[in-house]
Design a protein around this motif. Structure first.
Motif, short mmCIF file in Angstrom:
data_model
loop_
_atom_site.label_atom_id
_atom_site.label_comp_id
_atom_site.label_asym_id
_atom_site.label_seq_id
_atom_site.Cartn_x
_atom_site.Cartn_y
_atom_site.Cartn_z
N UNK A 31 -27.66 73.33 -17.67
CA UNK A 31 -27.02 72.84 -18.97
C UNK A 31 -27.50 71.32 -18.75
N UNK A 32 -28.49 70.85 -18.01
CA UNK A 32 -28.58 69.29 -17.97
C UNK A 32 -30.15 69.09 -18.40
N UNK A 33 -30.33 68.15 -19.41
CA UNK A 33 -31.75 67.75 -19.62
C UNK A 33 -32.25 67.09 -18.30
N UNK A 34 -33.61 67.15 -18.10
CA UNK A 34 -34.25 66.37 -16.94
C UNK A 34 -35.46 65.64 -17.28
N UNK A 35 -35.62 64.49 -16.59
CA UNK A 35 -36.89 63.66 -16.46
C UNK A 35 -37.35 63.47 -15.55
N UNK A 36 -39.08 62.75 -15.49
CA UNK A 36 -39.70 62.35 -14.47
C UNK A 36 -39.85 60.89 -14.77
N UNK A 37 -39.67 59.93 -13.95
CA UNK A 37 -39.59 58.67 -13.79
C UNK A 37 -40.59 58.18 -12.75
#
Length: 122
Positions: A31-37
């Motif tokens: 239920x969580x959007x995720x990212x790469x940084x």
């Protein structure tokens, strides 16, 4: 508590490929959007890509569009970043992060993993 652990970084020649993985735990991954940084030596954090909780929508910064692919496996609580045609400018520590990002903001630092280094060099 959000826990994220990246793996898969290393040394690669220009034009090469790597796939980064991120194992998530301690929160509702599906239920969580995720990212790469990423953060290059001597520079600030740079958002790379984000993926919707469903996995059906993705967004990338222009410099990696067409070369990098963000994906996820909600059943395994895993996030991935497939990187092709790597260039020296891609050298950085790569972090997965819980939350969305854009050119102007990244998820809070306490929602990042410990990072995995990627070095692109001949």
């Amino acid at each position: 508590e959000v826990h994220l652990e990246e793996s898969g970084g290393g040394l690669v020649q220009p034009g090469g490929s790597l796939t980064l993985s991120c194992a998530a735990s301690g929160f509702s991954f599906s239920t969580q959007s995720m990212s790469w940084v990423r953060q290059a030596p001597g520079k600030g954090p740079e958002w790379i890509a984000s993926i919707h909780m469903s996995g059906e929508s993705t967004v990338y910064r222009d410099s990696v569009k067409g070369r990098f692919t963000i994906s996820r496996d909600n059943a395994e609580e895993m996030l991935y970043l497939k990187m092709n045609n790597l260039q020296s400018d891609d050298t950085a520590v790569y972090y997965c992060a819980a939350g969305t990002g854009s050119y102007t903001f990244t998820p809070p630092r306490n929602y990042w993993g410990q990072g995995t280094p990627v070095t692109v060099s001949s």
